[in-house]
Scaffold this motif. Structure first.
Motif, PDB file in Angstrom:
ATOM      1  N   ILE A 187      68.703  -5.662  57.135  1.00  0.00           N
ATOM      2  CA  ILE A 187      68.967  -5.628  58.579  1.00  0.00           C
ATOM      3  C   ILE A 187      70.121  -6.565  58.925  1.00  0.00           C
ATOM      4  N   LEU A 188      70.105  -7.766  58.330  1.00  0.00           N
ATOM      5  CA  LEU A 188      71.172  -8.729  58.598  1.00  0.00           C
ATOM      6  C   LEU A 188      72.526  -8.190  58.151  1.00  0.00           C
ATOM      7  N   ILE A 194      68.781  -0.495  52.228  1.00  0.00           N
ATOM      8  CA  ILE A 194      69.613  -0.044  53.349  1.00  0.00           C
ATOM      9  C   ILE A 194      69.602   1.481  53.450  1.00  0.00           C
ATOM     10  N   ALA A 195      69.674   2.148  52.287  1.00  0.00           N
ATOM     11  CA  ALA A 195      69.710   3.617  52.277  1.00  0.00           C
ATOM     12  C   ALA A 195      68.413   4.212  52.833  1.00  0.00           C
ATOM     13  N   THR A 228      65.696   3.671  61.460  1.00  0.00           N
ATOM     14  CA  THR A 228      65.825   3.027  62.767  1.00  0.00           C
ATOM     15  C   THR A 228      65.185   1.645  62.711  1.00  0.00           C
ATOM     16  N   VAL A 229      65.805   0.716  63.423  1.00  0.00           N
ATOM     17  CA  VAL A 229      65.276  -0.645  63.529  1.00  0.00           C
ATOM     18  C   VAL A 229      65.318  -1.044  64.998  1.00  0.00           C
ATOM     19  N   ILE A 254      68.239 -12.050  63.007  1.00  0.00           N
ATOM     20  CA  ILE A 254      69.455 -12.840  63.239  1.00  0.00           C
ATOM     21  C   ILE A 254      69.100 -14.266  63.643  1.00  0.00           C
ATOM     22  N   ASN A 255      68.077 -14.419  64.491  1.00  0.00           N
ATOM     23  CA  ASN A 255      67.675 -15.763  64.914  1.00  0.00           C
ATOM     24  C   ASN A 255      67.124 -16.573  63.746  1.00  0.00           C
ATOM     25  N   ARG A 256      66.340 -15.910  62.877  1.00  0.00           N
ATOM     26  CA  ARG A 256      65.799 -16.606  61.713  1.00  0.00           C
ATOM     27  C   ARG A 256      66.918 -17.069  60.786  1.00  0.00           C
TER      28      ARG A 256
END
Length: 331
Positions: A11-12, A40-41, A45-46, A55-57
């Motif tokens: 995700i990052l 990734i493949a 949906t996220v 992102i915060n982590r």
């Protein structure tokens, strides 16, 4: 990295964009690139909330770290040379920064097992052994599977008796493995190979191949075969783990992997897992096992190997203690 960690990393990377993600990939190992690429493949949906959480982590983790030295390798070299002099420092530097001058072998980590096997097939077993101990055990095992039974046994015998790697022994492969050693005229050894390395690789061969290699080594040296077997950890050896260790393993294993792996397990081993789960989770697992139809042995063994890899990783991190290895049980 566990499944949740892989998902977060994926995700990052996707949130960074193509160019920045590509820069990150340049610093990862072949196995990490493969696992992250596959993750990734598979993603479709996220949620926005999940992206923000990841992102915060990452931001919090990055803020908590500071890099004291920009090039730690050069820093270690400089400090040791000042403290010990060039000759003594050289011996320690090779141990601490092991593998820094085997660029040819490093390139093999990016190749599929069949290609590596074809490249090495006609080399002397001692040369093959010297190369395989530089690779991850599962990669080495997959390469060995491409050889015939006799060659597998000859290579593993040499892995098990390997006490060190002489750089000059690798020079025969310079033509096909780029430059195996980047300079350095001094004869040095790196502490690779030996009984533990052989056990890790043989563990991952599985089935008849595993037994055939052990028997071939036993025919040459019964004591050596026994030492290797003492270091091996097979799926049934999960019974030797204490409850805390089993619970730690369960946190790292996907439910689908566990279901398939336990299809080939006996009642006692299944109960070992059931007793270390909540009653609700254990009941759900029992239902999954009962409803699952017959499965190929190769599929079951593949998932058992995945669990064994997790157990070994946790053991290396000190989170799990492997029993059955005598005074050297923690590996």
């Amino acid at each position: 990295m566990d499944e949740q960690g892989l998902n977060n990393a994926a995700i990052l990377l996707m949130s960074l964009g193509e160019e920045e993600a590509a820069e990150v990939f340049k610093h990862l190992s072949p196995k990490e690139v493969q696992k992250l690429g596959e993750t990734i493949a598979r993603m479709r949906t996220v949620s926005r909330e999940k992206v923000d959480e990841v992102i915060n982590r990452f931001s919090d983790a990055a803020a908590a770290q500071s890099l004291l030295v920009s090039d730690t390798g050069n820093y270690v070299r400089a400090v040791l040379k000042r403290a010990l002099g060039d000759d003594k420092a050289a011996l320690l530097i090779d141990r601490i920064l092991q593998g820094g001058d085997v660029s040819g072998i490093e390139s093999l980590k990016w190749m599929d097992p069949l290609s590596v096997a074809e490249l090495l097939r006609n080399e002397h077993p001692q040369i093959i052994a010297a190369i395989l101990v530089h690779l991850d055990p599962d990669h080495a095992a997959d390469i060995l599977k491409q050889f015939n039974e006799r060659q597998r046994a000859e290579v593993m015998l040499r892995v098990a008796t390997l006490e060190g790697i002489q750089p000059t022994a690798l020079k025969d492969l310079n033509e096909v493995l780029f430059q195996v050693l980047a300079g350095g005229d001094k004869v040095r050894k790196s502490s690779l190979g030996g009984v533990k390395a052989a056990a890790e690789i043989i563990n991952l061969l599985g089935g008849a191949m595993e037994g055939a290699v052990i028997e071939a080594i036993r025919g040459h040296d019964p004591d050596l075969a026994q030492k290797i077997m003492d270091k091996m950890f097979v799926f049934d050896d999960v019974l030797k783990l204490d409850d805390r260790s089993v619970q730690t393993v369960l946190k790292e294993v996907a439910s689908e992997t566990l279901v398939v792996a336990l299809k080939g397990a006996g009642p006692e081993l299944r109960e070992k897992f059931f007793s270390n789960m909540s009653s609700r989770a254990a009941e759900a697992l029992r239902e999954d096992l009962e409803s699952r139809g017959p499965m190929r042995l190769s599929e079951v063994e593949a998932q058992q190997k995945e669990i064994l890899k997790t157990v070994r990783r946790l053991a290396d991190e000190g989170q799990v203690t492997l029993g059955g290895g005598g005074d050297d049980a923690l590996v």
